[in-house]
Design an enzyme around this catalytic site. Structure first.
Site, PDB file in Angstrom:
ATOM      1  CD  GLU A 122      36.744  40.124 -31.371  1.00  0.00           C
ATOM      2  OE1 GLU A 122      37.354  40.297 -30.309  1.00  0.00           O
ATOM      3  OE2 GLU A 122      36.932  39.150 -32.113  1.00  0.00           O
ATOM      4  CB  CYS A 135      36.867  41.455 -41.707  1.00  0.00           C
ATOM      5  SG  CYS A 135      36.516  39.732 -41.437  1.00  0.00           S
ATOM      6  CB  CYS A 142      29.926  30.269 -35.862  1.00  0.00           C
ATOM      7  SG  CYS A 142      29.719  29.686 -37.566  1.00  0.00           S
ATOM      8  CB  CYS A 146      35.277  25.099 -38.970  1.00  0.00           C
ATOM      9  SG  CYS A 146      33.915  25.304 -40.124  1.00  0.00           S
ATOM     10  CB  CYS A 149      37.115  28.302 -37.015  1.00  0.00           C
ATOM     11  SG  CYS A 149      36.327  29.912 -36.810  1.00  0.00           S
ATOM     12  N   GLY A 207      30.771  34.090 -37.547  1.00  0.00           N
ATOM     13  CA  GLY A 207      29.481  33.574 -37.988  1.00  0.00           C
ATOM     14  C   GLY A 207      29.465  33.092 -39.420  1.00  0.00           C
ATOM     15  CB  SER A 261      35.547  28.117 -45.980  1.00  0.00           C
ATOM     16  OG  SER A 261      35.533  29.492 -45.707  1.00  0.00           O
ATOM     17  CG  LEU A 262      37.616  23.267 -51.136  1.00  0.00           C
ATOM     18  CD1 LEU A 262      36.178  22.783 -51.266  1.00  0.00           C
ATOM     19  CD2 LEU A 262      38.293  23.306 -52.507  1.00  0.00           C
ATOM     20  CB  CYS A 381      41.142  34.249 -40.986  1.00  0.00           C
ATOM     21  SG  CYS A 381      41.493  35.219 -42.395  1.00  0.00           S
TER      22      CYS A 381
HETATM   23  N1  SAH Z   1      31.819  31.370 -41.718  1.00  0.00           N
HETATM   24  C1  SAH Z   1      32.340  31.812 -42.948  1.00  0.00           C
HETATM   25  C2  SAH Z   1      32.973  33.185 -42.878  1.00  0.00           C
HETATM   26  C3  SAH Z   1      33.824  33.495 -41.657  1.00  0.00           C
HETATM   27  S1  SAH Z   1      35.351  32.659 -41.479  1.00  0.00           S
HETATM   28  C4  SAH Z   1      33.299  30.810 -43.538  1.00  0.00           C
HETATM   29  O1  SAH Z   1      33.649  29.868 -42.837  1.00  0.00           O
HETATM   30  O2  SAH Z   1      33.646  30.951 -44.706  1.00  0.00           O
HETATM   31  C5  SAH Z   1      36.419  33.490 -42.646  1.00  0.00           C
HETATM   32  C6  SAH Z   1      37.566  32.619 -43.168  1.00  0.00           C
HETATM   33  O3  SAH Z   1      38.548  32.407 -42.141  1.00  0.00           O
HETATM   34  C7  SAH Z   1      37.133  31.239 -43.610  1.00  0.00           C
HETATM   35  O4  SAH Z   1      37.743  30.854 -44.810  1.00  0.00           O
HETATM   36  C8  SAH Z   1      37.616  30.396 -42.471  1.00  0.00           C
HETATM   37  O5  SAH Z   1      37.722  29.056 -42.855  1.00  0.00           O
HETATM   38  C9  SAH Z   1      38.922  31.040 -42.147  1.00  0.00           C
HETATM   39  N2  SAH Z   1      39.472  30.675 -40.829  1.00  0.00           N
HETATM   40  C10 SAH Z   1      38.789  30.315 -39.730  1.00  0.00           C
HETATM   41  N3  SAH Z   1      39.647  30.039 -38.719  1.00  0.00           N
HETATM   42  C11 SAH Z   1      40.891  30.242 -39.188  1.00  0.00           C
HETATM   43  C12 SAH Z   1      42.190  30.178 -38.600  1.00  0.00           C
HETATM   44  N4  SAH Z   1      42.366  29.861 -37.327  1.00  0.00           N
HETATM   45  N5  SAH Z   1      43.261  30.468 -39.374  1.00  0.00           N
HETATM   46  C13 SAH Z   1      43.072  30.865 -40.660  1.00  0.00           C
HETATM   47  N6  SAH Z   1      41.883  30.953 -41.257  1.00  0.00           N
HETATM   48  C14 SAH Z   1      40.784  30.658 -40.534  1.00  0.00           C
HETATM   49 FE1  SF4 Z   2      31.813  29.323 -38.450  1.00  0.00          FE
HETATM   50 FE2  SF4 Z   2      33.294  30.033 -40.580  1.00  0.00          FE
HETATM   51 FE3  SF4 Z   2      34.437  29.532 -38.186  1.00  0.00          FE
HETATM   52 FE4  SF4 Z   2      33.406  27.526 -39.623  1.00  0.00          FE
HETATM   53  S1  SF4 Z   2      35.142  28.850 -40.190  1.00  0.00           S
HETATM   54  S2  SF4 Z   2      33.118  27.852 -37.394  1.00  0.00           S
HETATM   55  S3  SF4 Z   2      31.617  28.498 -40.527  1.00  0.00           S
HETATM   56  S4  SF4 Z   2      33.030  31.203 -38.639  1.00  0.00           S
END
Ligand code: SAH
Ligand code: SF4
Length: 406
Positions: A122, A135, A142, A146, A149, A207, A261-262, A381
């Site tokens: 996507e 985006c 991935c 996390c 996510c 990813g 992504s902290l 996101c």
């Molecule tokens: N893998 C990379 C980039 C893709 S995720 C990363 O983790 O940084 C892009 C952003 O969306 C990241 O900051 C991730 O933590 C955030 N994200 C993932 N799942 C989410 C959710 N359900 N709600 C809000 N942000 C989310």
């Molecule tokens: Fe992968 Fe980013 Fe989602 Fe973590 S937040 S599972 S690194 S896509």
């Protein structure tokens, strides 16, 4: 709220290896690779650089989808190109347009493993009045897990190739009429200022880009080329969950802006939310940020912080966040948690997000709260998942309602 114990494995292994098709697409090849490909079909060495330059212009400035339009190239060479290569981008399976103008494309990759189901990824386009941000995904699934996510719940099928990454930008620009000589798309929410619909790229789709470093780098180098797609490194942001060794490489070999992504200020919590933290804990991650070349007040590193109710959203944590980032040229991006079917977290209350944001703001940081976009089409996101789960009508409606009330 109870939090699942940190038992998830750190990294997944890819299920598949990419096998190039017999007739490859030229999209995503570097200039040098393009010249070599021309050599392979008999273009004499003295002509290759010039021909590669011409093709580059047709691909990335004009958005050619067919060799026949490349009128500056002889018919003979065009014929040979046609015989051996394509200009294929990933194929659009569906296009969804959200109430706020956000667009989400479900894209099918050229199927390369006989008997395997085609892979879907996507790409999401988020328009604002003066810019449009694309985006882009870097993997099918991935590598990481996390816990908040949606993509993290998916298996890692494989890394995307540079061509498939650049291909996502090509698809967006095709659909938005964003190439030279095309009629630009109009519609609710689309930018009315600026030269282009796609003006910024964020590597924040499916990813972990730094687990596919070489392909992401090669794709971004094509994207930044000034005679082609010409998106400057300042308009490209790569988001990582914290693959520390590749952060320095990103600075040295790509030079784009960085987002981290902290999501937590203590290792015990971050180990659960972002299990990769067990390998690269907060201290090492922040050191890599301090060392990131080019980070300055003008080019700040963005720290993303997803707001999870009762998990990471206390004001003590806001204060600790400010303390941790001291000395790093930083922006803090608070992201309201986007729910997905089956997710175990809730988004913090709006009031709490505001209070949290105030602490951060009073410490001297801009702390924009990322407005959820395209929630009605699961484009926000962390909601991206290629095998798009069939949502019930009720779920769809509740998501749409959320998008309306934000
Ligand atoms: N893998 C990379 C980039 C893709 S995720 C990363 O983790 O940084 C892009 C952003 O969306 C990241 O900051 C991730 O933590 C955030 N994200 C993932 N799942 C989410 C959710 N359900 N709600 C809000 N942000 C989310
Ligand atoms: Fe992968 Fe980013 Fe989602 Fe973590 S937040 S599972 S690194 S896509």
């Amino acid at each position: 709220m109870t939090i699942a114990p940190a038992i998830a494995p750190l990294e997944k292994t890819p299920l598949e290896v990419y096998v190039a098709p017999d007739k490859p697409s030229l999209i995503g090849a570097s200039r040098a690779q393009l010249a070599d490909m021309l050599g392979g079909i008999g273009v004499p060495e003295r002509e290759r650089k010039m021909r590669a330059q011409q093709i580059w212009h047709w691909l990335y400035v004009r958005g050619a989808q067919d060799f026949s339009v490349m009128t500056s190239i002889s018919k003979e060479v065009r014929g040979a190109l046609e015989q051996h290569f394509t200009l294929d981008r990933p194929e659009v399976v569906t296009e969804q347009v959200s109430a706020d103008g956000t667009r989400k494309w479900l894209l099918k990759l050229a199927s390369e493993t006989p008997g395997e189901r085609p892979h879907l990824i996507e790409t999401v386009y988020i328009p604002e009045s003066d810019r449009g941000t694309l985006c882009v995904s870097s993997q099918v699934g991935c590598t990481l897990n996390c816990s908040f996510c949606h993509t993290g719940t998916q298996r890692l099928v494989r890394n995307l190739t540079a061509g498939e990454i650049v291909g996502q930008i090509m698809v967006a620009r095709d659909r938005l009429g964003d190439f030279l000589g095309q009629t630009r798309a109009t519609g609710p929410g689309l930018p009315t200022e600026g030269e282009r619909c796609v003006s910024n790229i964020v590597m924040m789709g499916m990813g972990e880009p730094l687990y596919n470093f070489e392909n992401v780098r090669d794709a971004l180098l094509v994207t930044m080329d000034g005679d082609g797609l010409s998106l400057s490194k300042r308009r490209i942001t790569l988001s990582t969950s914290g693959v520390v060794p590749n952060i320095a490489r990103t600075g040295a070999e790509i030079g784009c802006s960085l987002a981290i992504s902290l999501h937590a200020v203590r290792d015990d919590l971050r180990n659960v939310l972002v299990p990769l933290n067990r390998k690269y804990p907060i201290k090492e991650l922040l050191q890599a940020c301090r060392d990131y070349p080019g980070a300055s007040n003008a080019r700040r590193i963005t720290f993303e912080y997803v707001m999870l109710k009762g998990v990471n959203d206390s004001l003590a944590e806001a204060k600790e966040l400010v303390r941790l980032l001291k000395g790093i040229p930083a922006k803090i991006n608070l992201i309201p948690f986007n729910p997905w079917p089956g997710s175990q977290y809730e988004c913090s209350d709006w009031e709490q997000i505001e209070k949290f944001s105030e602490v951060v703001f009073n410490a001297g940081y801009a702390s924009p709260v990322r407005t959820p976009r395209g929630r009605d089409i699961l484009a926000a996101c962390g909601q991206l998942k290629s095998e798009t789960e069939k949502l019930s009508a009720r779920e769809r409606m509740s998501l749409r309602a959320m998008a309306m009330t934000d």
